[in-house]
Write a protein that holds these residues in place. Structure first.
Motif, PDB file in Angstrom:
ATOM      1  N   SER A 198      -8.980  -3.494   7.347  1.00  0.00           N
ATOM      2  CA  SER A 198      -7.829  -4.070   7.096  1.00  0.00           C
ATOM      3  C   SER A 198      -8.096  -5.518   6.646  1.00  0.00           C
ATOM      4  O   SER A 198      -7.181  -6.134   5.571  1.00  0.00           O
ATOM      5  N   LEU A 200     -10.218  -6.264   4.142  1.00  0.00           N
ATOM      6  CA  LEU A 200     -10.573  -5.953   2.746  1.00  0.00           C
ATOM      7  C   LEU A 200      -9.313  -5.576   2.015  1.00  0.00           C
ATOM      8  O   LEU A 200      -9.050  -6.166   0.798  1.00  0.00           O
ATOM      9  N   LEU A 201      -8.367  -4.863   2.578  1.00  0.00           N
ATOM     10  CA  LEU A 201      -7.233  -4.214   1.982  1.00  0.00           C
ATOM     11  C   LEU A 201      -6.224  -5.338   1.960  1.00  0.00           C
ATOM     12  O   LEU A 201      -5.369  -5.562   0.882  1.00  0.00           O
ATOM     13  N   TYR A 203      -6.550  -8.913   2.442  1.00  0.00           N
ATOM     14  CA  TYR A 203      -6.806 -10.168   1.854  1.00  0.00           C
ATOM     15  C   TYR A 203      -7.458 -10.122   0.672  1.00  0.00           C
ATOM     16  O   TYR A 203      -7.239 -10.728  -0.585  1.00  0.00           O
ATOM     17  N   LYS A 204      -8.670  -9.324   0.594  1.00  0.00           N
ATOM     18  CA  LYS A 204      -9.772  -9.150  -0.524  1.00  0.00           C
ATOM     19  C   LYS A 204      -8.811  -8.497  -1.703  1.00  0.00           C
ATOM     20  O   LYS A 204      -8.967  -9.115  -2.942  1.00  0.00           O
ATOM     21  N   LEU A 205      -8.338  -7.213  -1.369  1.00  0.00           N
ATOM     22  CA  LEU A 205      -7.559  -6.776  -2.546  1.00  0.00           C
ATOM     23  C   LEU A 205      -6.058  -6.894  -2.554  1.00  0.00           C
ATOM     24  O   LEU A 205      -5.287  -6.638  -3.392  1.00  0.00           O
ATOM     25  N   ASN A 206      -5.721  -7.946  -1.764  1.00  0.00           N
ATOM     26  CA  ASN A 206      -4.188  -8.396  -1.900  1.00  0.00           C
ATOM     27  C   ASN A 206      -3.279  -7.352  -1.679  1.00  0.00           C
ATOM     28  O   ASN A 206      -2.256  -7.618  -2.444  1.00  0.00           O
ATOM     29  N   LEU A 207      -3.430  -6.342  -0.798  1.00  0.00           N
ATOM     30  CA  LEU A 207      -2.436  -5.401  -0.975  1.00  0.00           C
ATOM     31  C   LEU A 207      -1.243  -5.537   0.353  1.00  0.00           C
ATOM     32  O   LEU A 207      -0.467  -4.840   0.241  1.00  0.00           O
ATOM     33  N   GLY A 211      -1.754  -2.557   2.314  1.00  0.00           N
ATOM     34  CA  GLY A 211      -3.033  -2.440   2.760  1.00  0.00           C
ATOM     35  C   GLY A 211      -3.219  -2.230   4.314  1.00  0.00           C
ATOM     36  O   GLY A 211      -4.163  -1.396   4.793  1.00  0.00           O
TER      37      GLY A 211
END
Length: 482
Positions: A198, A200-201, A203-207, A211
């Motif tokens: 969660s 990663l998707l 905050y990191k990938l900003n989905l 996400g």
């Protein structure tokens, strides 16, 4: 003369001590059997529901509107569908538990496949609930902005809900044969990967919301794939003999038991959903829905522990009835209730201590946090009640008495609980608190009804019914063709 009296008194005391020691030993043995089923069930359910709660927390910190939309879908649509599938899957629990107790292990794999067929068809028929969620929420009179957000989130839930078909039934299949520790480990792994996934998707990938929902689906299917590997990999040699056309035979009796099971559980789960719907009609709908759903999710998360005891009750009662031992079934019920109530008291105290801090796990909105704080005392009493009625529901499932419980749920929840909640919520100043008081009223009456039912049941007669049910569904094993 006095020596004779003293001897008799000493002998009587020794007999009492022996009986007391024997009773302690029986309670200890029964407790071990209960925890062997309950602990993995508690871990797996807490972790599985935890992924839903964690996703709600991520979405709540993205947007207040999306939090309300997620709450609406998760509490109405997902709960509606999960209620049907969980209820229908409890037929697997009844049949597999009694087959294991009777030594008909090969029938368990056939029951599992029949449940997959019935549940897959049922879920596919129910998909329009997710596809047309926006229109349904607006038709029900929900706020337009919340309904639009919920409609978007609802589509993301479709791949997630299909995991229920397999995860629920496999858990009951393994639980009945005391092999559900593997599900506990898989569930811990599922929860463990869900949080970093969660992060990663989202905050990191900003989905964002997408996400969070992708993470929810991916982690839930990791669990199912792990269960498939365990069953198909040869760890259930006696209960899984491979796919068979026998699964397509005698489907109607399974459907009949599944429907009565489904109605029993649905009436219970939909009860909370209707109360959320009532909260959505209040003046500040976004705050009311968010606060009510946060409390319901905290209550439901603790309820997952109670569901572990529900599973243990079902397994212990169905196993003993399958063996033909009514006395052992009754003793197990007493030990189960004592253990579950002790756990309920612990969480009752915990909720009272942390009553003002609970909301901030899910939101930064002060208005929502204040409403949750107002509800926290009622939440504590709900948590305590969770320790009684799920165990008694599990007893009913183990005995195959789902139809009787369905009638009790209908009267207690829909004739008593919802009308009281609506009256107190709208005709007094209690608002959301009034709805929750109505909910507790329904649960209290249901608990009383289940206590009476367990007390009045002729357990010797239930042994006969279990035997008749097993004989009706019996199919010869490929290993025992005689």
């Amino acid at each position: 003369m006095e020596d004779g009296i003293q001897t008799k008194l000493l002998r009587h005391e020794e007999e009492e001590e022996e009986e007391e020691g024997d009773l302690k030993g029986r309670i200890w043995d029964e407790s071990k059997k209960i925890w062997r089923v309950a602990l993995p069930g508690v871990i797996s359910r807490v972790c599985a529901f935890g992924t839903i709660v964690v996703t709600q927390s991520f979405i709540g910190h993205i947007s207040g509107l999306d939090l309300a939309g997620y709450a609406l879908v998760q509490t109405l649509s997902v709960r509606f569908v999960n209620g049907i599938l969980l209820g229908m899957s409890s037929a697997t629990e009844t049949l597999c538990g009694q087959a294991f107790g009777a030594g008909q292990h090969h029938m368990m794999g056939i029951y599992l496949q029949r449940s997959w067929i019935v549940d897959l068809i049922t879920l596919t028929v129910l998909l329009p609930i997710f596809i047309f969620a926006t229109q349904i929420f607006k038709l029900l009179g929900e706020d337009a902005a919340v309904a639009n957000s919920g409609g978007n989130i609802s589509l993301w839930f479709i791949p997630f809900v299909y995991n229920f078909v397999f995860s629920l039934t496999i858990q009951m299949f393994l639980q009945a044969q005391l092999k559900n520790m593997v599900i506990a480990w898989l569930s811990i792994f599922q929860f463990g990967i869900h949080i970093p996934l969660s992060l990663l998707l989202v905050y990191k990938l900003n989905l964002g919301v997408a996400g969070a929902m992708i993470a929810l689906s991916l982690s839930s299917w990791f669990l199912v794939i792990g269960e498939f590997i365990y069953i198909f990999g040869g760890w259930c040699p006696h209960s899984w003999e491979g796919f068979t056309v026998a699964a397509f035979k005698d489907l109607f009796p399974v459907v009949k038991l599944s429907i009565s099971s489904g109605v029993m559980v649905c009436l219970e789960l939909w009860y909370n959903a209707i109360l959320v719907l009532l909260a959505g009609y209040m003046a500040d709908a976004e705050v009311a829905i968010s606060a009510f759903s946060i409390c319901l999710n905290i209550n439901a998360w603790e309820f997952m522990i109670s569901l572990g005891f529900l599973g243990a009750a079902c397994v212990r009662v169905s196993n003993e009835l399958g063996r033909g031992n009514a006395k052992a079934a009754k003793f197990s019920i007493k030990v189960l209730l004592g253990t579950s109530i002790a756990v309920g008291l612990f969480f009752f105290i915990l909720c009272l201590i942390f009553r003002r801090k609970l909301a901030y796990l899910f939101t930064n909105d002060e208005r929502v946090a204040e409403t949750v704080s107002d509800l926290s005392l009622l939440l504590s009493f709900s948590v305590l009640l969770n320790s009684v009625y799920p165990v008694l529901s599990g007893v009913a499932v183990g005995a195959g008495m789902q139809g009787t419980v369905a009638i009790a749920n209908l009267v207690c929840f829909y004739v008593i609980g919802i009308p009281i909640g609506a009256l107190l919520g709208y005709l007094t100043n209690l608002q959301v608190k009034g709805i929750w008081i109505g909910m507790i009223g329904g649960v209290v009456t249901q608990t009383v009804a289940l206590v009476y039912m367990a007390w009045a049941t002729d357990w010797d007669d239930q042994v006969k019914k279990a035997s008749e049910r097993l004989n009706r569904f019996y199919v010869k094993s490929s290993d025992n063709p005689e």
